[in-house]
Design a protein around this motif. Sequence first.
Motif, PDB file in Angstrom:
ATOM      1  N   VAL A  15      97.192  79.199  70.862  1.00  0.00           N
ATOM      2  CA  VAL A  15      96.731  78.398  71.997  1.00  0.00           C
ATOM      3  C   VAL A  15      95.795  79.206  72.878  1.00  0.00           C
ATOM      4  N   SER A  16      96.123  80.486  73.067  1.00  0.00           N
ATOM      5  CA  SER A  16      95.248  81.314  73.890  1.00  0.00           C
ATOM      6  C   SER A  16      93.876  81.457  73.275  1.00  0.00           C
ATOM      7  N   ALA A  17      93.811  81.359  71.928  1.00  0.00           N
ATOM      8  CA  ALA A  17      92.505  81.440  71.262  1.00  0.00           C
ATOM      9  C   ALA A  17      91.650  80.232  71.570  1.00  0.00           C
ATOM     10  N   ALA A  18      92.298  79.122  71.963  1.00  0.00           N
ATOM     11  CA  ALA A  18      91.546  77.909  72.252  1.00  0.00           C
ATOM     12  C   ALA A  18      90.908  77.916  73.625  1.00  0.00           C
ATOM     13  N   LEU A  19      91.309  78.866  74.461  1.00  0.00           N
ATOM     14  CA  LEU A  19      90.715  78.918  75.800  1.00  0.00           C
ATOM     15  C   LEU A  19      89.285  79.429  75.743  1.00  0.00           C
ATOM     16  N   PRO A  20      88.402  78.903  76.568  1.00  0.00           N
ATOM     17  CA  PRO A  20      87.010  79.335  76.544  1.00  0.00           C
ATOM     18  C   PRO A  20      86.868  80.840  76.717  1.00  0.00           C
ATOM     19  N   ASP A  21      86.031  81.429  75.915  1.00  0.00           N
ATOM     20  CA  ASP A  21      85.772  82.872  75.952  1.00  0.00           C
ATOM     21  C   ASP A  21      84.297  83.076  76.275  1.00  0.00           C
ATOM     22  N   PRO A  22      83.977  83.609  77.438  1.00  0.00           N
ATOM     23  CA  PRO A  22      82.577  83.757  77.825  1.00  0.00           C
ATOM     24  C   PRO A  22      81.815  84.725  76.937  1.00  0.00           C
ATOM     25  N   ASN A  23      82.521  85.585  76.222  1.00  0.00           N
ATOM     26  CA  ASN A  23      81.842  86.558  75.365  1.00  0.00           C
ATOM     27  C   ASN A  23      81.636  86.056  73.949  1.00  0.00           C
ATOM     28  N   ARG A  24      82.135  84.855  73.686  1.00  0.00           N
ATOM     29  CA  ARG A  24      82.013  84.315  72.336  1.00  0.00           C
ATOM     30  C   ARG A  24      80.570  83.951  72.049  1.00  0.00           C
ATOM     31  N   PRO A  25      80.051  84.272  70.849  1.00  0.00           N
ATOM     32  CA  PRO A  25      78.672  83.934  70.523  1.00  0.00           C
ATOM     33  C   PRO A  25      78.455  82.435  70.480  1.00  0.00           C
ATOM     34  N   MET A  26      77.253  82.016  70.818  1.00  0.00           N
ATOM     35  CA  MET A  26      76.926  80.592  70.844  1.00  0.00           C
ATOM     36  C   MET A  26      76.906  80.019  69.438  1.00  0.00           C
ATOM     37  N   VAL A  27      77.345  78.759  69.348  1.00  0.00           N
ATOM     38  CA  VAL A  27      77.388  78.084  68.057  1.00  0.00           C
ATOM     39  C   VAL A  27      76.023  77.487  67.742  1.00  0.00           C
ATOM     40  N   GLU A  28      75.550  77.708  66.544  1.00  0.00           N
ATOM     41  CA  GLU A  28      74.271  77.130  66.147  1.00  0.00           C
ATOM     42  C   GLU A  28      74.417  75.621  66.006  1.00  0.00           C
ATOM     43  N   ARG A  29      73.363  74.900  66.341  1.00  0.00           N
ATOM     44  CA  ARG A  29      73.430  73.444  66.292  1.00  0.00           C
ATOM     45  C   ARG A  29      73.387  72.936  64.855  1.00  0.00           C
ATOM     46  N   ARG A  30      72.577  73.506  64.014  1.00  0.00           N
ATOM     47  CA  ARG A  30      72.525  73.116  62.613  1.00  0.00           C
ATOM     48  C   ARG A  30      72.415  74.380  61.783  1.00  0.00           C
ATOM     49  N   LYS A  31      73.380  74.604  60.938  1.00  0.00           N
ATOM     50  CA  LYS A  31      73.362  75.787  60.096  1.00  0.00           C
ATOM     51  C   LYS A  31      72.982  75.392  58.679  1.00  0.00           C
ATOM     52  N   ARG A  32      72.394  76.347  57.997  1.00  0.00           N
ATOM     53  CA  ARG A  32      72.093  76.124  56.593  1.00  0.00           C
ATOM     54  C   ARG A  32      73.337  76.461  55.783  1.00  0.00           C
ATOM     55  N   LEU A  33      73.700  75.581  54.894  1.00  0.00           N
ATOM     56  CA  LEU A  33      74.845  75.809  54.029  1.00  0.00           C
ATOM     57  C   LEU A  33      74.381  76.342  52.682  1.00  0.00           C
ATOM     58  N   SER A  34      75.286  77.003  51.996  1.00  0.00           N
ATOM     59  CA  SER A  34      74.974  77.503  50.658  1.00  0.00           C
ATOM     60  C   SER A  34      74.797  76.328  49.702  1.00  0.00           C
ATOM     61  N   PRO A  35      74.082  76.531  48.589  1.00  0.00           N
ATOM     62  CA  PRO A  35      73.926  75.436  47.614  1.00  0.00           C
ATOM     63  C   PRO A  35      75.267  74.872  47.152  1.00  0.00           C
ATOM     64  N   ALA A  36      76.262  75.745  46.958  1.00  0.00           N
ATOM     65  CA  ALA A  36      77.582  75.265  46.527  1.00  0.00           C
ATOM     66  C   ALA A  36      78.218  74.372  47.585  1.00  0.00           C
ATOM     67  N   ALA A  37      78.109  74.789  48.866  1.00  0.00           N
ATOM     68  CA  ALA A  37      78.676  73.985  49.948  1.00  0.00           C
ATOM     69  C   ALA A  37      77.932  72.659  50.098  1.00  0.00           C
ATOM     70  N   LEU A  38      76.605  72.704  49.972  1.00  0.00           N
ATOM     71  CA  LEU A  38      75.820  71.472  50.062  1.00  0.00           C
ATOM     72  C   LEU A  38      76.171  70.499  48.947  1.00  0.00           C
ATOM     73  N   ALA A  39      76.410  71.022  47.751  1.00  0.00           N
ATOM     74  CA  ALA A  39      76.760  70.162  46.617  1.00  0.00           C
ATOM     75  C   ALA A  39      78.056  69.402  46.898  1.00  0.00           C
ATOM     76  N   VAL A  40      79.023  70.077  47.527  1.00  0.00           N
ATOM     77  CA  VAL A  40      80.287  69.422  47.865  1.00  0.00           C
ATOM     78  C   VAL A  40      80.103  68.479  49.057  1.00  0.00           C
ATOM     79  N   ALA A  41      79.373  68.938  50.074  1.00  0.00           N
ATOM     80  CA  ALA A  41      79.217  68.154  51.304  1.00  0.00           C
ATOM     81  C   ALA A  41      78.408  66.884  51.092  1.00  0.00           C
ATOM     82  N   ASN A  42      77.487  66.906  50.127  1.00  0.00           N
ATOM     83  CA  ASN A  42      76.608  65.756  49.924  1.00  0.00           C
ATOM     84  C   ASN A  42      77.220  64.661  49.065  1.00  0.00           C
ATOM     85  N   LEU A  43      78.402  64.928  48.488  1.00  0.00           N
ATOM     86  CA  LEU A  43      79.072  63.898  47.710  1.00  0.00           C
ATOM     87  C   LEU A  43      79.540  62.779  48.633  1.00  0.00           C
TER      88      LEU A  43
END
Length: 517
Positions: A15-43
């Motif tokens: 639960v403590s991990a769920a609290l906002p952490d100001p030092n946490r790196p920002m999340v990218e809005r759109r990440k590139r996935l690996s070809p293997a991940a894209l093959a599964v995600a696009n099904l």
Amino acid sequence: MEPISARAMIEAAAVSAALPDPNRPMVERRKRLSPAALAVANLKVPRAYSPVVITGLVRLADFVLIAGVGIALYLGYVARRDGVQWEYIAAILAMTLTTLISFQAADLYEVQVFRRSLKQMTRMISAWTFVFLLFIGASFFAKLGGEVSRVWLLSFFLLGLAVLVVERLILRNLVRHWARQGRLDRRTIIVGADENGEKLIRALNEQQDDDSDIRVLGVFDDRNDSRSLDTCAGSPKLGKIDDILEFARRTRVDLVLFALPISAETRILQMLNKLWVLPVDIRLSAHTNKLRFRPRAYSYVGNVPTLDVFEAPITDWDQVMKQLFDRVVGGLILLAVAPIMALVALAVKLDSPGPVLFRQKRFGFNNERIDVFKFRSMYHHQADPTASKVVTKNDPRVTRVGKFIRRTSLDELPQLFNVVFKGNLSLVGPRPHAVQMKLQSRLFDEAVDGYFARHRVKPGITGWAQINGWRGEIDNEEKIQKRVEFDLYYIENWSVLFDLYILLKTPWALLKGENAY
């Protein structure tokens, strides 16, 4: 150390991990996935059906069918001769409830059992026979045996059994069809592409038969050294931990299962701090851990013991109730405000040239991009579909009518179409922000850590934050932080009554007209 205390420590750390952490790196809005991940995600993946809801509906169907057969036979045979005796009706309902209890005791209300013909039928016939023997015994000891029609009782037993058999055969075919479509699968990703991951996947695969609902999509791991395997027990490595966020937004993921040992606490908490924003169940596998808790401390994925960390909010019957609330109450509200909407549409059309309605891209459930309808409040040539520039007080882009409908939130009324017809909005929920809304040149998810956690549920027309004064222009960090804070409170404390309370309070909040330009 007591076992329950050990588990409590793990839960508290999670639960403590769920609290906002100001030092946490920002999340990218759109990440590139690996070809293997894209093959599964696009099904193409169909929408999942809740086993809890399915079993609940089967119980209801059993009750209606059993009671219906018993009462129909009674009215058609006994009542025509002796008149209606309510004691008979009460006895039929009591037998029906006893049957449901017996079926539950025989484990007949499990989706896995619905798929099996022989096992299901033998259990059902045994339980059904037990109920009638119990009724006969009770009638004998109560000295009512002579008052019960033997023809009715035998007909009820045989016809009721035939109806139940037909129902279960239809149910078996339905469940098998849904299983082939993947609607009953628990689409699972494993965190940890090492020896522990292999052991976990093998343990899951050992129970992979026609009755298993676990479908392992792949494995994710940050490590690039020899400890990280490219393939774990036949399941491919799809990427790193950060890739899970984008992967889960491209395809349906129901469960994230950590194969890491509990001793890797720091590493687990770092990963949970990234993944808690997703609307999925997150569990720690305990199949290789030497530290054992009490049996009640575990939940099970098949035969694999796990520890619950986060659960997807508003699922199963809660989701059904919320959808019914949205469609029924939303439809009634739409009918009630239709004359007001017609007048607003006429005013918008007469005030300035351009379309009456305006469509804007906003964040929906699990960060999906959805089109939200509004009455146009700006001059058509100055429209801002992505809301890249925040509307401020005395904004020259806003029309005369637009100022009024924005201040009173009448411009939001067409979103009832989203609720009632499209189903991508709820009446109550976190307000959907436009995809390019910014605070001092920073996108909202960059300004507030854990911002995307508010998208773990479907967004709403009104919300807990709005009735507490956090609506309208966002010109400082406190306003967006407060919105997220109130939205997360709503998600954790949702109920139908809470939705109704927020809905009833909304008109009073709108009358204040604060911070809305």
